[in-house]
Design an enzyme around this catalytic site. Structure first.
Site: not given
Ligand code: COA
Length: 374
Positions: A85, A208-209, A323, A327
């Site tokens: 990242c 979470c981002s 966030k 990202h």
């Molecule tokens: N912030 C706000 N909204 C989010 C979001 C977030 N981080 N992630 C997903 N959403 C929203 C989606 O747009 C979706 O909305 P919708 O239903 O209106 O379309 C809803 O929340 C559910 O999304 P979904 O894709 O099912 O979420 P998920 O459970 O599959 O994934 C996380 C959520 C947090 C696990 C995923 O975003 C993630 O792994 N983030 C971290 C990424 C990471 O590790 N990056 C590197 C950092 S070092």
């Protein structure tokens, strides 16, 4: 810096879920926007540096240097760099090294990532490439898991509460509401953050981002000038595995890069008023404010409370941070530099910094920008 290096152009795609655009399309869009904003001809680019972490897994694509170079009419020399990242900051640092040495005069730096075409299982596993494959991955950890551990430990040591932590994402979402390039432009209350679905205790969805597609491009030059000058470019490293660290409530690479960047820029910390920091998870933003020296140990949340109440003298993550802006991992460091430049110009402030890291603070890059118009 032993050369004056100017940010002469910048371009972004909106971050989000772009099923109708390829990785190449996203790079092309950001590059064209950067060239337009610079007013330069593409032929003036004499080197291209691409930041990308995941293309082999998410897009079945390697050779990104040549792929990006072919988007310009004269196919300049090109290369790819990677620091998870933190790839964006590493690409900027590499560009500065070429410019300082005189081997290039105008460099196009483009960061791009297309993460949403694969399943969450695939992307979570691919992101774990930013941790140690022998020491961290076999335990089943994911990045939300790693930062969940960090948050638990931080709460244990400093008494941070779940309700207090929720302020961080509320600040970032409020800032993103005005940013047309942000993935999420909705404001969130701290209560909505606290009540969002649990991801990795104590972290919730809105800590979470997100997983994002997007690209960002910057043109740096020693032969063309602009009011925005890069006055420090520093990177620092730590162990890739958090298991090998004496503490997980601070990221020493940030401290090291920050100290060196302030020395290189010859500025005081208090003169830096615009900060883009790496809030991959809300707890990281709290810790970063302490590691960057803008808050005392254990008091990063107080700074966020001041930001939330409009009492702070700092401007932090004005584009919404990772966030809320999104990202697309290797594009982030470049987007941060662009946001710093935008806010310095808009607010007529002299110095800003972009703080980008890869892994759990394993590679940290800091760039300080001076606004010569102030
Ligand atoms: N912030 C706000 N909204 C989010 C979001 C977030 N981080 N992630 C997903 N959403 C929203 C989606 O747009 C979706 O909305 P919708 O239903 O209106 O379309 C809803 O929340 C559910 O999304 P979904 O894709 O099912 O979420 P998920 O459970 O599959 O994934 C996380 C959520 C947090 C696990 C995923 O975003 C993630 O792994 N983030 C971290 C990424 C990471 O590790 N990056 C590197 C950092 S070092």
């Amino acid at each position: 810096m032993n050369q004056d290096i100017f940010l002469v152009g910048s371009g972004l795609t909106r971050f989000g879920e772009w099923w109708d655009k390829s990785l190449k399309d996203l790079m092309d869009e950001a590059i064209k926007a950067a060239l337009r904003s610079s007013g330069l001809s593409a032929l003036e680019i004499d080197l291209v540096i691409v930041a990308n972490m995941l293309a082999e897994v998410t897009n079945n694509q390697a050779g990104l240097g040549a792929l990006a170079s072919a988007l310009l009419p004269h196919h300049p020399p090109a290369m790819r760099v990677e620091a998870a990242c933190g790839s964006g900051a590493l690409a900027l640092h590499t560009a500065c090294a070429f410019l300082e040495s005189g081997r290039a005069k105008t460099v196009l730096v483009v960061g791009a990532e297309k993460m949403t075409d694969v399943s969450m299982d695939v992307i979570s596993q691919a992101l774990m490439g930013a941790a140690d494959a022998e020491l961290d991955a076999p335990s089943g950890l994911t990045f939300p898991g790693i930062f969940g551990l960090v948050a638990k430990r931080y709460m244990h040591e400093f008494g941070l509460t779940r309700e207090e932590l929720s302020i961080v994402s509320a600040v970032h979402h409020r800032n993103a509401a005005e940013n047309p390039f942000a993935q999420f432009r909705t404001e969130l209350s701290p209560e909505a953050v606290s009540e969002s679905p649990l991801i990795s205790d104590p972290l919730r969805l809105f800590d979470c981002s997100p997983v994002s597609d997007g690209a960002a491009a910057c043109i740096l030059s020693t032969s063309h000038k602009s009011p925005l000058r890069i006055v420090a470019s520093q990177i620092a490293s730590d162990t890739l595995s958090i298991a090998e660290r004496p503490t997980i409530v601070s990221f020493p690479a940030t401290r090291e890069a920050m100290n060196r960047a302030l020395l290189e820029a010859d500025v005081e910390r208090r003169d830096v008023r615009v900060v883009e920091t790496h809030d991959c998870f809300s707890i990281a933003a709290v810790i970063n404010m302490e590691d960057l020296g803008f808050a005392r140990e254990g008091e990063g949340i107080k700074l966020y409370e001041d930001l939330y109440e409009g009492r702070a003298s700092l401007f932090v993550n004005m584009g919404g941070g990772l966030k809320a802006c999104g990202h697309p991992v290797a594009a982030t460091g470049l987007k941060q530099l662009i946001d710093v430049g935008k806010h310095l110009s808009r607010a007529s402030l002299p110095y800003g910094l972009a703080h980008n890291f890869g892994g759990a603070g394993a590679t940290c890059g800091i760039h300080i920008v001076q606004n010569a118009n102030v």
